[in-house]
Design an enzyme around this catalytic site. Structure first.
Site, PDB file in Angstrom:
ATOM      1  CG  HIS A 150      -0.550  -3.703   1.279  1.00 47.13           C
ATOM      2  ND1 HIS A 150      -0.861  -2.708   2.609  1.00 47.13           N
ATOM      3  CD2 HIS A 150       1.093  -2.894   0.938  1.00 47.13           C
ATOM      4  CE1 HIS A 150      -0.527  -1.836   2.349  1.00 47.13           C
ATOM      5  NE2 HIS A 150       0.663  -2.024   1.659  1.00 47.13           N
ATOM      6  CD  GLU A 199       4.555   2.725   4.533  1.00 44.31           C
ATOM      7  OE1 GLU A 199       2.934   3.006   5.277  1.00 44.31           O
ATOM      8  OE2 GLU A 199       4.007   1.333   4.692  1.00 44.31           O
ATOM      9  CG  HIS A 241      -0.956   5.707   2.930  1.00 43.21           C
ATOM     10  ND1 HIS A 241      -0.166   6.610   2.300  1.00 43.21           N
ATOM     11  CD2 HIS A 241       0.114   4.567   3.554  1.00 43.21           C
ATOM     12  CE1 HIS A 241       0.996   6.037   2.060  1.00 43.21           C
ATOM     13  NE2 HIS A 241       1.015   5.170   3.239  1.00 43.21           N
ATOM     14  CG  HIS A 274       3.862  -3.849   3.344  1.00 44.23           C
ATOM     15  ND1 HIS A 274       3.270  -3.059   4.816  1.00 44.23           N
ATOM     16  CD2 HIS A 274       3.916  -2.320   2.591  1.00 44.23           C
ATOM     17  CE1 HIS A 274       3.262  -1.597   4.514  1.00 44.23           C
ATOM     18  NE2 HIS A 274       3.131  -1.420   3.098  1.00 44.23           N
ATOM     19  CG  HIS A 329       7.792   1.191   1.274  1.00 44.77           C
ATOM     20  ND1 HIS A 329       7.004   1.339   0.379  1.00 44.77           N
ATOM     21  CD2 HIS A 329       6.340   0.688   2.591  1.00 44.77           C
ATOM     22  CE1 HIS A 329       5.556   1.047   0.940  1.00 44.77           C
ATOM     23  NE2 HIS A 329       6.121   0.537   1.508  1.00 44.77           N
ATOM     24  CE1 TYR A 345       6.181   4.089   2.268  1.00 42.91           C
ATOM     25  CE2 TYR A 345       4.620   6.783   2.812  1.00 42.91           C
ATOM     26  CZ  TYR A 345       4.719   4.584   2.435  1.00 42.91           C
ATOM     27  OH  TYR A 345       3.486   3.883   2.083  1.00 42.91           O
TER      28      TYR A 345
END
Length: 311
Positions: A201, A267, A248, A154, A216, A257
């Site tokens: 996502h 990432e 997260h 993503h 990112h 990251y």
């Protein structure tokens, strides 16, 4: 769920300021496979479990950042339908000819309200993942080197007008709002997480005054242990780290990251949530993004670089 319409992120074209340094980073340190170079000097790479010819394209330029991101759609009829839908929504589209990107069919390019350029395409040459199609092996030893991400997963993009972006992606392109972070006033979305699958996502946007910025690109790792191993490789190669290793709260992803040699953030990510389209979107307050562990669940704080450093 039935996979129709937009299927997945297919490629990103990144601007890098020194092509040799960028190739060393993505090919030799991260472990992507170089699959070609074109007459414009662009370098094409793929991750080890990806089937299609490429997912990362590197272009040497004077400044770092994102040129465009492409999503693969089911077939050419879907490409035609979505182009018509985009035009009906008020967006201008441009057809790029087959072969303008190596091993890639016609692409429909358009600019979204955040200032980012997207494109849709239906065809890209399948080169396989080295495991075979009959009695396949679980992984191909020749492809597992460096950090060895499985796929381009993503991207998070910074720009204005994310309310209009959300409307475009959900009402025209068929994405689902999976998760969101509210602004400090609680009056609007600050960050939105959208998928076209059951991933946490496939694309995310954050409200930001400057258009067209890259926060990112994310690469999926096979396990949390592989994320930690990627951190070892970053340290061994003096790759500058931004955040992590940590988890997260938002998306429940486990992550590190870091920055490529041009300053593009990337990432290494292990997904830990798979929402279905009928699941209600999760909401985070801005306060919880920091103190509630939304960004960094281990330290429960905001990192200034995460909110301010983009390319």
């Amino acid at each position: 769920m039935a996979m129709t319409g937009v299927l997945r992120p297919g490629h990103v074209q990144l601007r890098v300021m020194n092509l040799d340094d960028a190739v060393r980073h993505y090919r030799d340190i991260m472990g992507l496979t170089e699959t070609g170079r074109d007459a414009e000097g662009r370098v094409y790479l793929k991750c080890r479990d990806e089937i299609d010819h490429h997912s990362v394209v590197l272009r040497e330029a004077d400044c770092a950042g994102l040129d465009f991101i492409g999503f693969k759609v089911l077939d050419e009829a879907t490409l035609d339908r979505l182009e018509a839908d985009l035009r009906a929504h008020g967006l201008e589209t441009t057809r790029l000819p087959a072969g303008e990107l190596l091993e890639t069919g016609e692409r429909v390019r358009f600019q979204v309200p955040s200032g980012h350029w997207f494109e849709l395409y239906a065809k890209k040459t399948a080169v396989g993942n080295g495991c075979g199609l009959v009695d396949p092996t679980p992984w191909a030893p020749e492809n597992k080197r460096g950090m060895a991400p499985l796929r381009l997963d993503h991207a998070l993009l910074y720009g204005p007008n994310i309310g209009a972006v959300q409307k475009l992606f959900t009402e025209v392109l068929g994405f689902t709002l999976v998760e969101r972070v509210l602004n400090p006033e609680g009056s609007a979305n600050l960050i939105i997480f959208l998928n076209c699958s059951i991933k946490s996502h496939d694309i995310a946007f954050a409200e930001y005054p400057e258009p067209g910025k890259l926060h990112h690109c994310s690469f999926l790792m096979e396990s949390w242990e592989d994320v930690l191993r990627a951190g070892d490789i970053m340290s061994m190669n003096k790759v500058p780290v931004d955040i992590g290793p940590t988890r997260h709260g938002v998306t429940r992803g486990r992550t590190i990251y870091a920055w490529d040699p041009s300053g593009n953030r990337f990432e290494t990510f292990k997904e830990d949530r798979q929402p279905y389209p009928d699941h209600a979107p999760l909401t985070w307050t801005f306060e919880a993004l920091g103190a509630g562990g939304g960004l960094d669940y281990v330290q429960r704080k905001l990192h200034e670089t995460f909110l301010t450093v983009v390319t």
